[in-house]
Scaffold this active site. Sequence first.
Site, short mmCIF file in Angstrom:
data_model
loop_
_atom_site.label_atom_id
_atom_site.label_comp_id
_atom_site.label_asym_id
_atom_site.label_seq_id
_atom_site.Cartn_x
_atom_site.Cartn_y
_atom_site.Cartn_z
N ASP A 80 31.99 34.17 37.49
CA ASP A 80 31.60 34.02 36.09
C ASP A 80 30.53 35.06 35.77
O ASP A 80 30.02 35.74 36.64
CB ASP A 80 31.09 32.61 35.80
CG ASP A 80 30.08 32.13 36.86
OD1 ASP A 80 29.20 32.92 37.23
OD2 ASP A 80 30.18 30.97 37.28
N ASP A 82 26.96 35.67 33.46
CA ASP A 82 25.85 35.07 32.72
C ASP A 82 25.09 36.16 31.98
O ASP A 82 24.92 37.27 32.49
CB ASP A 82 24.90 34.33 33.66
CG ASP A 82 25.57 33.14 34.34
OD1 ASP A 82 26.55 32.62 33.77
OD2 ASP A 82 25.13 32.75 35.43
N ASP A 162 15.34 32.62 40.97
CA ASP A 162 15.13 32.09 42.32
C ASP A 162 15.05 33.17 43.39
O ASP A 162 14.02 33.32 44.05
CB ASP A 162 16.20 31.04 42.67
CG ASP A 162 17.62 31.51 42.39
OD1 ASP A 162 17.81 32.71 42.11
OD2 ASP A 162 18.55 30.68 42.48
#
Length: 465
Positions: A80, A82, A162
């Site tokens: 995907d 983002d 992260d």
Amino acid sequence: MFTRVANFCRKVLSREESEAEQAVARPHMTIIPREQHAISRKDISENALKVLYRLNKAGYEAYLVGGGVRDLLLGKKPKDFDVTTNATPDQVRKLFRNCRLVGRRFRLAHVMFGPEIIEVATFRGHHEGSESDRTTSQRGQNGMLLRDNIFGSIEEDAQRRDFTINSLYYSVADFTVRDYVGGMQDLQEGVIRLIGNPETRYREDPVRMLRAVRFAAKLNMHISPETAEPIPRLATLLNDIPPARLFEESLKLLQAGNGYETYQQLREYHLFQPLFPTITRYFTENGDSAMERIIAQVLKNTDNRIRNEMRVNPAFLFAAMFWYPLLEMAQKIAQESGLAYYDAFALAMNDVLDEACRSLAIPKRLTTLTRDIWQLQLRMSRRQGKRAWKLMEHPKFRAAFDLLELRAQVENNTELQRLAQWWAEFQASAPPEQKGMLNELDDDPAPRRRRSRPRKRAPRREGTV
């Protein structure tokens, strides 16, 4: 009163720690020009490009970010794409009619193009020191972020992500990649490194520990020492994560094509226990029990199926992983209650699945399939007459047979191996040959159990009770 003081001290210390981190780790931007990276627009989803171009045209900054950029740089096909931007979720919604806002913990915009969803997030800012902390950012007692909708700059956003390898920004305006945290170097060296203080970041979201292991296994990288060190002692923080979220994470860990390697690392970092406490109780020091062998084999088989683009079902994975705890529970119930084994087995299924669902919210549709696979194991040895044909008509027969083969593979049980071989031959045979195989069973019936006759009561004597 004591609680108020403790919370105040925790907040002050957390703020000082965060400010110290920011002072030490001021982001330094490195721009990688088009000729020095491998990202091409032809490898990016057309819908993601539409979102990026429209945001840019409206005067907003917009970048491709996260795993999509990471995978493109590694020459992999992203699952995907983002997007991150300085436009707020409401501003994004005004630009796209096919947009809906989702999430309470992190407010996001989903721009929908049929089955494809492009996730658009606003740049995140630092939550400490903001006047709007109480309404837009909220922490739990363990330091976990319960709500976080502080918006900021791209520099702050890079620090809030992260791992360094997930903090790379691709721009369609000039086709460059922006790196604020050394992510490009870590990507080249194969290092999984957490941004900021590892313990603080794990406390904010304990699932980051699972993500570190997942990325290391998936990308064939190693976790940096400072990122790995706190994981074993903070693993119990996963007990505070909602079971529904842990279930979704468990599928990403074990059914993404690198399940066996992930399983080994989960055990190494003591992360398997919070996910599967029932199973962990049966681990051995040498790791060579029948249960541990079947877990290793079912994960290897699952990895092979995914690599060959074959379907996998979590229900089968759970049926194999929990099989031996189920057997031990059924035997225990039968001994303690005096119930027939079949009834004890049914109760044991309930107990094992109930305990599993306390840590992982396994949906009922999957537990129902797992029960079917388990129950069929008890019927596989009863093949006489028309039973074998009827058994093969069951929707979950093939999964049950696969579990039977797995059991035969990991157990040193000649009878079980013969049974699995018989079923393999029976399925591959034409109807006349199948009938012959069944006739052979009738000619050589299995010895029947002798039923004990009920004891005759002695005649009651007069005057006795």
